[in-house]
Design a protein around this motif. Structure first.
Motif, PDB file in Angstrom:
ATOM      1  N   ASN A  83     -16.618 -17.281 -37.147  1.00  0.00           N
ATOM      2  CA  ASN A  83     -15.688 -18.400 -37.337  1.00  0.00           C
ATOM      3  C   ASN A  83     -16.398 -19.741 -37.269  1.00  0.00           C
ATOM      4  O   ASN A  83     -16.096 -20.684 -38.018  1.00  0.00           O
ATOM      5  CB  ASN A  83     -14.591 -18.319 -36.271  1.00  0.00           C
ATOM      6  CG  ASN A  83     -13.513 -19.377 -36.475  1.00  0.00           C
ATOM      7  OD1 ASN A  83     -12.793 -19.346 -37.470  1.00  0.00           O
ATOM      8  ND2 ASN A  83     -13.397 -20.319 -35.554  1.00  0.00           N
ATOM      9  N   SER A  84     -17.407 -19.843 -36.368  1.00  0.00           N
ATOM     10  CA  SER A  84     -18.119 -21.118 -36.191  1.00  0.00           C
ATOM     11  C   SER A  84     -18.967 -21.473 -37.404  1.00  0.00           C
ATOM     12  O   SER A  84     -19.358 -22.619 -37.591  1.00  0.00           O
ATOM     13  CB  SER A  84     -18.998 -21.070 -34.935  1.00  0.00           C
ATOM     14  OG  SER A  84     -19.951 -20.019 -35.051  1.00  0.00           O
ATOM     15  N   GLU A  85     -19.315 -20.475 -38.245  1.00  0.00           N
ATOM     16  CA  GLU A  85     -20.111 -20.753 -39.440  1.00  0.00           C
ATOM     17  C   GLU A  85     -19.274 -21.275 -40.604  1.00  0.00           C
ATOM     18  O   GLU A  85     -19.806 -21.681 -41.639  1.00  0.00           O
ATOM     19  CB  GLU A  85     -20.860 -19.495 -39.889  1.00  0.00           C
ATOM     20  CG  GLU A  85     -22.155 -19.217 -39.150  1.00  0.00           C
ATOM     21  CD  GLU A  85     -21.919 -18.770 -37.719  1.00  0.00           C
ATOM     22  OE1 GLU A  85     -22.533 -19.330 -36.807  1.00  0.00           O
ATOM     23  OE2 GLU A  85     -21.071 -17.864 -37.527  1.00  0.00           O
ATOM     24  N   LEU A  86     -17.933 -21.234 -40.475  1.00  0.00           N
ATOM     25  CA  LEU A  86     -17.054 -21.661 -41.561  1.00  0.00           C
ATOM     26  C   LEU A  86     -16.544 -23.071 -41.306  1.00  0.00           C
ATOM     27  O   LEU A  86     -16.113 -23.395 -40.198  1.00  0.00           O
ATOM     28  CB  LEU A  86     -15.861 -20.714 -41.703  1.00  0.00           C
ATOM     29  CG  LEU A  86     -16.178 -19.257 -42.071  1.00  0.00           C
ATOM     30  CD1 LEU A  86     -14.894 -18.432 -42.080  1.00  0.00           C
ATOM     31  CD2 LEU A  86     -16.866 -19.178 -43.429  1.00  0.00           C
ATOM     32  N   THR A  87     -16.592 -23.888 -42.327  1.00  0.00           N
ATOM     33  CA  THR A  87     -16.025 -25.235 -42.235  1.00  0.00           C
ATOM     34  C   THR A  87     -14.502 -25.142 -42.224  1.00  0.00           C
ATOM     35  O   THR A  87     -13.902 -24.304 -42.898  1.00  0.00           O
ATOM     36  CB  THR A  87     -16.477 -26.079 -43.445  1.00  0.00           C
ATOM     37  OG1 THR A  87     -17.910 -26.098 -43.474  1.00  0.00           O
ATOM     38  CG2 THR A  87     -15.937 -27.489 -43.367  1.00  0.00           C
ATOM     39  N   ASP A  88     -13.863 -25.993 -41.436  1.00  0.00           N
ATOM     40  CA  ASP A  88     -12.393 -25.994 -41.422  1.00  0.00           C
ATOM     41  C   ASP A  88     -11.842 -26.173 -42.833  1.00  0.00           C
ATOM     42  O   ASP A  88     -12.340 -26.982 -43.624  1.00  0.00           O
ATOM     43  CB  ASP A  88     -11.873 -27.131 -40.521  1.00  0.00           C
ATOM     44  CG  ASP A  88     -12.171 -26.870 -39.052  1.00  0.00           C
ATOM     45  OD1 ASP A  88     -12.518 -25.714 -38.723  1.00  0.00           O
ATOM     46  OD2 ASP A  88     -12.055 -27.819 -38.248  1.00  0.00           O
ATOM     47  N   ASN A  89     -10.751 -25.383 -43.147  1.00  0.00           N
ATOM     48  CA  ASN A  89     -10.067 -25.446 -44.454  1.00  0.00           C
ATOM     49  C   ASN A  89     -10.986 -25.070 -45.612  1.00  0.00           C
ATOM     50  O   ASN A  89     -10.758 -25.466 -46.763  1.00  0.00           O
ATOM     51  CB  ASN A  89      -9.493 -26.847 -44.712  1.00  0.00           C
ATOM     52  CG  ASN A  89      -8.501 -27.275 -43.639  1.00  0.00           C
ATOM     53  OD1 ASN A  89      -7.674 -26.467 -43.203  1.00  0.00           O
ATOM     54  ND2 ASN A  89      -8.597 -28.508 -43.186  1.00  0.00           N
ATOM     55  N   ALA A  90     -12.080 -24.298 -45.319  1.00  0.00           N
ATOM     56  CA  ALA A  90     -13.017 -23.952 -46.378  1.00  0.00           C
ATOM     57  C   ALA A  90     -12.604 -22.696 -47.141  1.00  0.00           C
ATOM     58  O   ALA A  90     -13.000 -22.519 -48.289  1.00  0.00           O
ATOM     59  CB  ALA A  90     -14.406 -23.750 -45.787  1.00  0.00           C
ATOM     60  N   VAL A  91     -11.801 -21.798 -46.534  1.00  0.00           N
ATOM     61  CA  VAL A  91     -11.406 -20.549 -47.191  1.00  0.00           C
ATOM     62  C   VAL A  91     -10.120 -20.790 -47.974  1.00  0.00           C
ATOM     63  O   VAL A  91      -9.098 -21.163 -47.404  1.00  0.00           O
ATOM     64  CB  VAL A  91     -11.190 -19.424 -46.163  1.00  0.00           C
ATOM     65  CG1 VAL A  91     -10.741 -18.152 -46.868  1.00  0.00           C
ATOM     66  CG2 VAL A  91     -12.483 -19.176 -45.380  1.00  0.00           C
ATOM     67  N   ASN A  92     -10.175 -20.604 -49.301  1.00  0.00           N
ATOM     68  CA  ASN A  92      -8.971 -20.770 -50.117  1.00  0.00           C
ATOM     69  C   ASN A  92      -8.616 -19.440 -50.791  1.00  0.00           C
ATOM     70  O   ASN A  92      -9.219 -18.399 -50.507  1.00  0.00           O
ATOM     71  CB  ASN A  92      -9.146 -21.893 -51.143  1.00  0.00           C
ATOM     72  CG  ASN A  92     -10.385 -21.690 -52.009  1.00  0.00           C
ATOM     73  OD1 ASN A  92     -10.706 -20.568 -52.365  1.00  0.00           O
ATOM     74  ND2 ASN A  92     -11.083 -22.780 -52.330  1.00  0.00           N
ATOM     75  N   THR A  93      -7.646 -19.493 -51.713  1.00  0.00           N
ATOM     76  CA  THR A  93      -7.132 -18.268 -52.335  1.00  0.00           C
ATOM     77  C   THR A  93      -8.227 -17.465 -53.009  1.00  0.00           C
ATOM     78  O   THR A  93      -8.257 -16.228 -52.926  1.00  0.00           O
ATOM     79  CB  THR A  93      -6.039 -18.630 -53.362  1.00  0.00           C
ATOM     80  OG1 THR A  93      -4.994 -19.320 -52.701  1.00  0.00           O
ATOM     81  CG2 THR A  93      -5.485 -17.386 -54.033  1.00  0.00           C
ATOM     82  N   ALA A  94      -9.181 -18.165 -53.660  1.00  0.00           N
ATOM     83  CA  ALA A  94     -10.239 -17.450 -54.392  1.00  0.00           C
ATOM     84  C   ALA A  94     -11.121 -16.639 -53.461  1.00  0.00           C
ATOM     85  O   ALA A  94     -11.770 -15.673 -53.891  1.00  0.00           O
ATOM     86  CB  ALA A  94     -11.080 -18.458 -55.189  1.00  0.00           C
ATOM     87  N   GLU A  95     -11.231 -17.024 -52.177  1.00  0.00           N
ATOM     88  CA  GLU A  95     -12.089 -16.316 -51.234  1.00  0.00           C
ATOM     89  C   GLU A  95     -11.401 -15.098 -50.618  1.00  0.00           C
ATOM     90  O   GLU A  95     -12.035 -14.350 -49.865  1.00  0.00           O
ATOM     91  CB  GLU A  95     -12.534 -17.269 -50.104  1.00  0.00           C
ATOM     92  CG  GLU A  95     -13.765 -18.103 -50.425  1.00  0.00           C
ATOM     93  CD  GLU A  95     -13.484 -19.128 -51.492  1.00  0.00           C
ATOM     94  OE1 GLU A  95     -12.561 -19.941 -51.286  1.00  0.00           O
ATOM     95  OE2 GLU A  95     -14.161 -19.089 -52.541  1.00  0.00           O
ATOM     96  N   LEU A  96     -10.098 -14.911 -50.910  1.00  0.00           N
ATOM     97  CA  LEU A  96      -9.364 -13.788 -50.317  1.00  0.00           C
ATOM     98  C   LEU A  96      -9.140 -12.711 -51.366  1.00  0.00           C
ATOM     99  O   LEU A  96      -8.693 -12.992 -52.482  1.00  0.00           O
ATOM    100  CB  LEU A  96      -8.014 -14.253 -49.771  1.00  0.00           C
ATOM    101  CG  LEU A  96      -8.048 -15.291 -48.646  1.00  0.00           C
ATOM    102  CD1 LEU A  96      -6.639 -15.730 -48.290  1.00  0.00           C
ATOM    103  CD2 LEU A  96      -8.744 -14.708 -47.407  1.00  0.00           C
ATOM    104  N   THR A  97      -9.423 -11.468 -50.999  1.00  0.00           N
ATOM    105  CA  THR A  97      -9.137 -10.350 -51.893  1.00  0.00           C
ATOM    106  C   THR A  97      -7.631 -10.152 -51.999  1.00  0.00           C
ATOM    107  O   THR A  97      -6.900 -10.291 -51.020  1.00  0.00           O
ATOM    108  CB  THR A  97      -9.792  -9.065 -51.353  1.00  0.00           C
ATOM    109  OG1 THR A  97     -11.201  -9.295 -51.222  1.00  0.00           O
ATOM    110  CG2 THR A  97      -9.543  -7.885 -52.279  1.00  0.00           C
ATOM    111  N   ASP A  98      -7.134  -9.833 -53.215  1.00  0.00           N
ATOM    112  CA  ASP A  98      -5.706  -9.579 -53.393  1.00  0.00           C
ATOM    113  C   ASP A  98      -5.239  -8.504 -52.426  1.00  0.00           C
ATOM    114  O   ASP A  98      -5.906  -7.468 -52.239  1.00  0.00           O
ATOM    115  CB  ASP A  98      -5.412  -9.134 -54.834  1.00  0.00           C
ATOM    116  CG  ASP A  98      -5.626 -10.261 -55.834  1.00  0.00           C
ATOM    117  OD1 ASP A  98      -5.724 -11.427 -55.400  1.00  0.00           O
ATOM    118  OD2 ASP A  98      -5.692  -9.971 -57.050  1.00  0.00           O
ATOM    119  N   ALA A  99      -4.066  -8.767 -51.800  1.00  0.00           N
ATOM    120  CA  ALA A  99      -3.427  -7.818 -50.878  1.00  0.00           C
ATOM    121  C   ALA A  99      -4.289  -7.507 -49.663  1.00  0.00           C
ATOM    122  O   ALA A  99      -4.138  -6.460 -49.026  1.00  0.00           O
ATOM    123  CB  ALA A  99      -3.045  -6.529 -51.599  1.00  0.00           C
ATOM    124  N   ALA A 100      -5.237  -8.427 -49.303  1.00  0.00           N
ATOM    125  CA  ALA A 100      -6.145  -8.153 -48.190  1.00  0.00           C
ATOM    126  C   ALA A 100      -5.640  -8.684 -46.865  1.00  0.00           C
ATOM    127  O   ALA A 100      -6.085  -8.245 -45.797  1.00  0.00           O
ATOM    128  CB  ALA A 100      -7.513  -8.765 -48.494  1.00  0.00           C
TER     129      ALA A 100
END
Length: 385
Positions: A83-100
């Motif tokens: 979690n500490s390696e990710l910038t806040d608000n950096a994960v968006n829809t494109a980074e999530l697998t469908d139905a994951a």
């Protein structure tokens, strides 16, 4: 005190931290390495610390940088990014697998109205019995939302006002053959206005006069006007007669239409149909006379005759009057025009009818019933109730 060449590796402490000056001098930019057997100075392929680097790196030996977009999933160990390696608000829809994203990844009460697509929640997503009155907007349930035949009487009592029902002007709800309420127009003997005023304009299909009754009057049928009218009833007294000859075909039993009246105290006799209607139940005296005109034509064969009869309700024979017979051997009687008479006391219930009929079977064809107040008539008098 130490003989040259006699200090071996085992004589040197593991923590001796020998100064590099204790090693033989190498040349400029050489490095120390082991060749597998001995430690030695060697000259690397690059010449100085300012030499450029390549591959996924940019810059020099002394200042190497990873080039943009060079680190892929291959360079990252599994489960290595936290979690500490990710910038806040950096994960968006494109980074999530469908139905994951599973329910465990969503915090309680985290999904708000704004996160649900309009018209996207189906009945399969709602638990049985989970939608109550608080979850339904007032006045939003329409007719299409209610299944046919699902609302019971208990759900209607005292809860539905007239403005919530659709009903055609002046029509009423009536249960149909499918036991469902149907909008129909009031028909038959009555009409109704949209203010709820019911008007009975007929009784059993017969019109009722639009006349206000007075004290002690009753509703009685008027044969003259062919309708029900308010009447002050006295004792029924009728005398009617034939004002125009009536033709009777041979072999026919025909009702005599007495088309004129001497008197009719309660309007109980219909001169259009020759029918008397009893205004009350009681005993009636009935007298009648008709006369056939036999002055023309000669009867052939025996048992030629004429007669008068009294019928109730057009079907029941109540009484036979006099009978006039003729035979071929008595041809002189052809010019004797005797009248046929009938007299009887009968009981009628209210609204029962009576009529006088005439019959003849003369072979010479149709005969006329002679008209005139003194020739063909009927009189009816109510004796007692």
């Amino acid at each position: 005190k130490i003989v040259d060449g006699t200090i071996v590796n085992a004589d040197v402490s593991a923590t001796a931290e020998l100064d590099v000056t204790k090693l033989g001098n190498g040349t400029n930019d050489q490095l120390i390495r082991t060749n597998g057997t001995n430690v030695e100075w060697f000259t690397p392929t690059f010449t100085t610390s300012s030499s450029a680097v390549g591959g996924d790196l940019s810059g020099t030996i002394a200042d190497a940088q990873i080039i943009a977009n060079a680190v892929t999933s291959v360079e990252i160990a599994d489960n290595a990014v936290g979690n500490s390696e990710l910038t806040d608000n950096a994960v968006n829809t494109a980074e999530l697998t469908d139905a994951a994203v599973t329910a465990n990844k969503i915090a309680n009460d985290a999904v708000t109205t704004n996160k649900i697509l309009n018209f996207n929640v189906t009945s399969a997503k709602l638990a049985t019995g989970s939608v109550n009155s608080d979850k339904i907007v007032d006045l939003t349930i329409v007719n299409a939302d209610i299944a046919d035949a699902t609302i019971t009487n208990a759900k209607l009592a005292g809860s539905i006002v007239g403005s919530k029902l659709t009903l055609t002007d002046t029509q009423i709800f009536v249960g149909n053959a499918s036991n469902q309420a149907a909008s129909v127009a009031l028909s038959g003997d009555a009409t109704i206005t949209n203010a709820g005023a019911l008007t009975v304009s007929r009784i059993n299909g017969t019109a009722v006069a639009n006349t206000t009754p007075t004290a002690n009057q009753v509703l009685a049928y008027s044969s003259t006007n062919s309708r029900w009218e308010p009447k002050t009833l006295g004792r029924s007294r009728v005398r009617a007669f034939l004002n125009a000859n009536q033709t009777v075909a041979t072999g026919s039993d025909v009702k005599i239409i007495f088309d004129s009246e001497s008197f009719d105290t309660n309007d109980d006799f219909n001169t259009s149909t020759g029918t008397f209607t009893a205004p009350v139940s009681g005993y009636y005296q009935v007298n009648a006379r008709i006369r056939f005109d036999f002055s023309i034509g000669t009867p052939t064969g025996n048992d030629r005759f004429s007669l008068i009869s009294l019928y109730k309700n057009s079907t029941s024979l109540l009484a036979l009057g006099s009978r006039l017979s003729f035979r071929d051997t008595q041809s002189d009687l052809l010019r004797v025009n005797d009248g046929l008479v009938l007299s009887d006391i009968i009981f009628l219930t209210v609204l029962e009818t009576i009529e006088i009929r005439g019959f003849h079977n003369f072979s010479s064809g149709s005969k006329n019933v002679v008209s005139g107040s003194a020739e063909s008539y009927v009189s009816i008098h109510l004796l007692s109730e």
